[in-house]
Design a protein around this motif. Sequence first.
Motif, PDB file in Angstrom:
ATOM      1  N   SER A  43       0.815  -1.220   0.000  1.00 35.16           N
ATOM      2  CA  SER A  43       0.000   0.000   0.000  1.00 35.16           C
ATOM      3  C   SER A  43       0.843   1.262   0.000  1.00 35.16           C
ATOM      4  CB  SER A  43      -0.927   0.023   1.219  1.00 35.16           C
ATOM      5  OG  SER A  43      -0.204   0.333   2.407  1.00 35.16           O
ATOM      6  N   ASP A  87     -10.117   6.821   4.640  1.00 35.77           N
ATOM      7  CA  ASP A  87     -10.502   6.053   3.455  1.00 35.77           C
ATOM      8  C   ASP A  87      -9.379   5.165   2.950  1.00 35.77           C
ATOM      9  OD1 ASP A  87     -13.087   7.044   3.481  1.00 35.77           O
ATOM     10  OD2 ASP A  87     -12.661   8.632   2.018  1.00 35.77           O
ATOM     11  N   GLU A  88      -8.151   5.667   2.952  1.00 38.94           N
ATOM     12  CA  GLU A  88      -7.053   4.852   2.436  1.00 38.94           C
ATOM     13  C   GLU A  88      -6.713   3.698   3.381  1.00 38.94           C
ATOM     14  OE1 GLU A  88      -3.789   7.526   1.674  1.00 38.94           O
ATOM     15  OE2 GLU A  88      -3.611   8.105   3.773  1.00 38.94           O
ATOM     16  N   ASP A 105      -9.512   1.077   3.157  1.00 43.04           N
ATOM     17  CA  ASP A 105      -9.402   0.341   1.892  1.00 43.04           C
ATOM     18  C   ASP A 105      -8.354  -0.756   2.000  1.00 43.04           C
ATOM     19  OD1 ASP A 105      -9.840  -0.072  -1.043  1.00 43.04           O
ATOM     20  OD2 ASP A 105      -7.741   0.580  -1.100  1.00 43.04           O
ATOM     21  N   VAL A 106      -7.231  -0.450   2.630  1.00 43.19           N
ATOM     22  CA  VAL A 106      -6.183  -1.453   2.798  1.00 43.19           C
ATOM     23  C   VAL A 106      -6.672  -2.588   3.701  1.00 43.19           C
ATOM     24  CG1 VAL A 106      -3.850  -1.883   3.686  1.00 43.19           C
ATOM     25  CG2 VAL A 106      -4.310   0.173   2.341  1.00 43.19           C
ATOM     26  N   LYS A 122      -9.713  -3.567   4.117  1.00 49.23           N
ATOM     27  CA  LYS A 122     -10.680  -4.338   3.324  1.00 49.23           C
ATOM     28  C   LYS A 122      -9.961  -5.282   2.363  1.00 49.23           C
ATOM     29  CE  LYS A 122     -14.408  -3.937  -0.016  1.00 49.23           C
ATOM     30  NZ  LYS A 122     -15.142  -3.048  -0.919  1.00 49.23           N
ATOM     31  N   ARG A 123      -8.967  -4.761   1.641  1.00 47.57           N
ATOM     32  CA  ARG A 123      -8.245  -5.601   0.678  1.00 47.57           C
ATOM     33  C   ARG A 123      -7.452  -6.711   1.370  1.00 47.57           C
ATOM     34  NH1 ARG A 123      -4.522  -2.958  -2.116  1.00 47.57           N
ATOM     35  NH2 ARG A 123      -4.600  -1.010  -0.980  1.00 47.57           N
TER      36      ARG A 123
END
Length: 106
Positions: free
Chosen positions: A32, A50-51, A54-55, A57-58
């Motif tokens: 990331s 948000d970033e 997102d990480v 989640k991934r």
Amino acid sequence: MIVAFSVAPSTSDADGSVHDAVAAAVRVVRDSGLPNRTSSMFTEIEGEWDEVMDVVKRATEAVGRYSGRVSLVLKADIRPGHTGELDGKIGRLEKALETAAENNVE
């Protein structure tokens, strides 16, 4: 913000190991580009909401490829306007310990 999280499959291979699935998650975090560190129990990552999410989640999705069920534990320190706290918090702790030792404080 700093997020400490642990993600693992709810099922494991025959010997109970989950290291391949966890390695897949850590790979997502490291790729990331966000400040991060991994210990034996948690991975910490720092960035904007948000970033970071997102990480997480991934990373969770990466573990999901190893099992139909995934466990996620997450703790967040949300402090707008502060960056560099992944190392800053540790630095302040070490300084406090050093000061206490110098003053013979337990």
